[in-house]
Design an enzyme around this catalytic site. Structure first.
Site, PDB file in Angstrom:
ATOM      1  N   GLU A 160     -11.769  25.803  -3.568  1.00 35.87           N
ATOM      2  CA  GLU A 160     -11.130  24.693  -4.291  1.00 35.87           C
ATOM      3  C   GLU A 160     -11.162  23.356  -3.552  1.00 35.87           C
ATOM      4  OE1 GLU A 160      -7.257  26.175  -5.380  1.00 35.87           O
ATOM      5  OE2 GLU A 160      -8.102  27.913  -6.395  1.00 35.87           O
ATOM      6  N   GLU A 265     -11.984  35.486 -10.444  1.00 40.86           N
ATOM      7  CA  GLU A 265     -10.530  35.631 -10.612  1.00 40.86           C
ATOM      8  C   GLU A 265     -10.201  35.684 -12.104  1.00 40.86           C
ATOM      9  OE1 GLU A 265      -8.407  32.611  -8.371  1.00 40.86           O
ATOM     10  OE2 GLU A 265      -9.700  32.857  -6.632  1.00 40.86           O
TER      11      GLU A 265
HETATM   12  O1  G3I Z   1       5.658  37.179  -0.661  1.00 41.17           O
HETATM   13  C1  G3I Z   1       6.631  36.179  -0.961  1.00 41.17           C
HETATM   14  C2  G3I Z   1       7.977  36.769  -1.063  1.00 41.17           C
HETATM   15  O2  G3I Z   1       8.339  37.249   0.218  1.00 41.17           O
HETATM   16  C3  G3I Z   1       8.946  35.714  -1.554  1.00 41.17           C
HETATM   17  O3  G3I Z   1      10.201  36.279  -1.722  1.00 41.17           O
HETATM   18  C4  G3I Z   1       8.481  35.113  -2.881  1.00 41.17           C
HETATM   19  C5  G3I Z   1       9.403  33.994  -3.358  1.00 41.17           C
HETATM   20  O4  G3I Z   1       8.696  33.122  -4.232  1.00 41.17           O
HETATM   21  O5  G3I Z   1       7.201  34.584  -2.691  1.00 41.17           O
HETATM   22  C6  G3I Z   1       6.248  35.543  -2.287  1.00 41.17           C
HETATM   23  O6  G3I Z   1       5.038  34.897  -2.106  1.00 41.17           O
HETATM   24  C7  G3I Z   1       4.333  34.559  -3.261  1.00 41.17           C
HETATM   25  C8  G3I Z   1       2.951  35.164  -3.149  1.00 41.17           C
HETATM   26  O7  G3I Z   1       2.169  34.743  -4.216  1.00 41.17           O
HETATM   27  C9  G3I Z   1       2.976  36.686  -3.126  1.00 41.17           C
HETATM   28  O8  G3I Z   1       3.480  37.170  -4.324  1.00 41.17           O
HETATM   29  C10 G3I Z   1       4.246  33.054  -3.352  1.00 41.17           C
HETATM   30  O9  G3I Z   1       5.519  32.513  -3.605  1.00 41.17           O
HETATM   31  C11 G3I Z   1       3.306  32.663  -4.444  1.00 41.17           C
HETATM   32  O10 G3I Z   1       3.091  31.246  -4.396  1.00 41.17           O
HETATM   33  C12 G3I Z   1       1.969  33.348  -4.241  1.00 41.17           C
HETATM   34  O11 G3I Z   1       1.151  32.980  -5.319  1.00 41.17           O
HETATM   35  C13 G3I Z   1      -0.223  33.264  -5.168  1.00 41.17           C
HETATM   36  C14 G3I Z   1      -0.998  31.945  -5.192  1.00 41.17           C
HETATM   37  O12 G3I Z   1      -2.390  32.173  -5.236  1.00 41.17           O
HETATM   38  C15 G3I Z   1      -0.712  31.104  -3.959  1.00 41.17           C
HETATM   39  O13 G3I Z   1      -1.162  31.747  -2.811  1.00 41.17           O
HETATM   40  C16 G3I Z   1      -0.640  34.145  -6.329  1.00 41.17           C
HETATM   41  O14 G3I Z   1      -0.050  35.436  -6.153  1.00 41.17           O
HETATM   42  C17 G3I Z   1      -2.158  34.286  -6.372  1.00 41.17           C
HETATM   43  O15 G3I Z   1      -2.536  34.928  -7.549  1.00 41.17           O
HETATM   44  C18 G3I Z   1      -2.785  32.899  -6.363  1.00 41.17           C
HETATM   45  O16 G3I Z   1      -4.180  33.066  -6.318  1.00 41.17           O
HETATM   46  C19 G3I Z   1      -4.960  31.868  -6.421  1.00 41.17           C
HETATM   47  C20 G3I Z   1      -6.202  32.094  -5.609  1.00 41.17           C
HETATM   48  O17 G3I Z   1      -5.882  32.424  -4.274  1.00 41.17           O
HETATM   49  C21 G3I Z   1      -7.102  30.847  -5.645  1.00 41.17           C
HETATM   50  N1  G3I Z   1      -7.385  30.466  -7.011  1.00 41.17           N
HETATM   51  C22 G3I Z   1      -6.218  30.279  -7.866  1.00 41.17           C
HETATM   52  C23 G3I Z   1      -5.361  31.534  -7.857  1.00 41.17           C
HETATM   53  C24 G3I Z   1      -4.217  31.374  -8.781  1.00 41.17           C
HETATM   54  O18 G3I Z   1      -3.394  30.333  -8.314  1.00 41.17           O
END
Ligand code: G3I
Length: 387
Positions: A160, A265
């Site tokens: 990205e 994805e």
């Molecule tokens: O693990 C913590 C947990 O401990 C905490 O209590 C909770 C509170 O919000 O958050 C948890 O972390 C989350 C994590 O996913 C694991 O579930 C984050 O908040 C959340 O922001 C994170 O979102 C991920 C996001 O990328 C940011 O990293 C999504 O699961 C994941 O599907 C998404 O994937 C991205 C790709 O990497 C790149 N392309 C876009 C795609 C969708 O955004």
């Protein structure tokens, strides 16, 4: 003569009847019962994996994952903030477990992602000077890519880096290292992990302007004499707007550069989108409103069928260009675990994947399996090519 013609017509009609009855969904899913088998001669079929899959907390989830997919992408656990939470302190525990698990299961790993402006550790976000950023950049790529060389099949080296208009996205890397950071990331990864496939990955790069930006980046990498093996079109789409023509144009234009095309994805949201234009930017957020969550009590058949038709159209297109496509990865196994339940609005009920919340295959699954059944009947093989 006339009799012979009549006989031939009868035989043809009988054959047609037999084939039609074989086309029923039940028989199709009986003969080709798993996704990875159905598409084994076409492209890899991947899924995203998270902690619950690595820890095997749900036996049915494990069963479905192992049965249907032959490639995995860690959805979160190889992002920089997880792998290097503090400067110089790496935590490889989960990533190592995932690597061992995938090896036992004979699944290929697309590691995700080395350089991404998002999900950076706090110590990097706070950096002010270029030297510190450059040091992190080199140390992180070298340490992580060296550890997993020969263990992962491919890396999303840069994720990205582009804006919607094809210009470079504002990021700490662009700010401190200039546009060259993209080429540099590929160069460093190639140096320590020469056998691993190296990819550029982004959302909306099927859209013409952003696609032009991706083509520019790929050409820059190639012109520098650095290797890039593929481009990942993420494929976060909405059921009301799957840009088929743009997707096909992108497959052709990217493949013409000599790189593999991947759909990395894939998921199809069925919910209203609060923004003017499509995005998968994790920082884009909107407030919860009941009208934005219309299917909390279940998905109407009309939408379920539309979703299935969307998936079918996509997989027919992928098959048409299977010689250019290396992998199609769904962004999760079941609707229950999709990031789209919490983005861009928290606490919604979305239905973007191929398995429902009970891990049962959805009509979308049946339809993409049935495509292969059509092909096997017309060509006398389970894995023929569609045109
Ligand atoms: O693990 C913590 C947990 O401990 C905490 O209590 C909770 C509170 O919000 O958050 C948890 O972390 C989350 C994590 O996913 C694991 O579930 C984050 O908040 C959340 O922001 C994170 O979102 C991920 C996001 O990328 C940011 O990293 C999504 O699961 C994941 O599907 C998404 O994937 C991205 C790709 O990497 C790149 N392309 C876009 C795609 C969708 O955004």
């Amino acid at each position: 003569m006339k009799e012979k013609a009549a006989l031939l017509t009868m035989v043809f009609a009988a054959l047609l009847l037999t084939n039609c009855s074989n086309l029923s969904k039940t028989s199709a899913t009986k003969q080709l019962s798993t996704l990875k088998d159905a598409y084994k001669d076409d492209f890899l079929i991947g899924t995203a994996v998270n902690v619950n899959q690595i820890k095997e907390t749900n036996p049915r989830l494990t069963e479905v994952e192992v049965a249907h997919f032959n490639a995995v992408t860690p959805e979160n656990i190889m992002k920089a903030e997880i792998l290097q939470p503090e400067k110089g302190r790496y935590d490889f525990e989960l990533a190592d477990q995932m690597v061992d698990q995938a090896k036992r299961r004979n699944m290929l790993i697309n590691a995700h992602a080395l350089i991404w402006h998002s999900q950076l550790p706090g110590f990097v976000r706070r950096m002010k000077d270029a030297d510190s950023v450059r040091h992190f950049f080199k140390d992180h790529i070298t340490t992580v890519a060296t550890r997993y060389k020969d263990k992962v099949y491919s890396w999303d080296v840069v994720n990205e880096a582009l804006n919607e208009d094809g210009t470079m996205r504002k990021s700490i890397f662009l700010d401190k290292m200039g546009e060259e950071f993209v080429v540099e990331a590929f160069r460093l990864t190639q140096a320590v992990s020469p056998e691993t496939k190296l990819y550029y990955n982004d959302y909306n790069i099927e859209q013409p302007k952003k696609r032009a930006g991706a083509i520019r980046l790929i050409k820059q990498i190639q012109a520098a004499g650095v290797r890039i093996d593929g481009v990942g079109i993420q494929g976060h789409w909405n059921v009301n707007n799957i840009p088929m023509k743009d997707i096909e144009d992108s497959i052709l234009e990217f493949a013409a550069l000599g790189v593999d095309v991947m759909f990395t994805e894939l998921d199809i949201s069925v919910l209203p989108h609060p923004f003017q234009s499509a995005t998968a930017d994790i920082s884009a957020r909107a407030e919860y409103q009941a009208k934005m969550n219309p299917y909390a009590g279940g998905l109407p058949d009309s939408v379920q069928n539309k979703l299935a038709d969307g998936y079918e159209a996509l997989f027919r297109l992928f098959l048409k260009h299977k010689d250019k496509i290396g992998r199609v990865t769904l962004w999760g196994v079941s609707d229950a675990d999709s990031w789209l339940n919490n983005w861009p609005v928290r606490g919604r009920t979305n239905y973007p994947l191929l398995f429902d919340r009970e891990l049962k295959p959805k009509p979308a699954f049946d339809q993409i399996m049935n495509i292969k059944q059509d092909v096997s009947l017309t060509q006398g093989t389970n894995h023929g090519q569609l045109n």
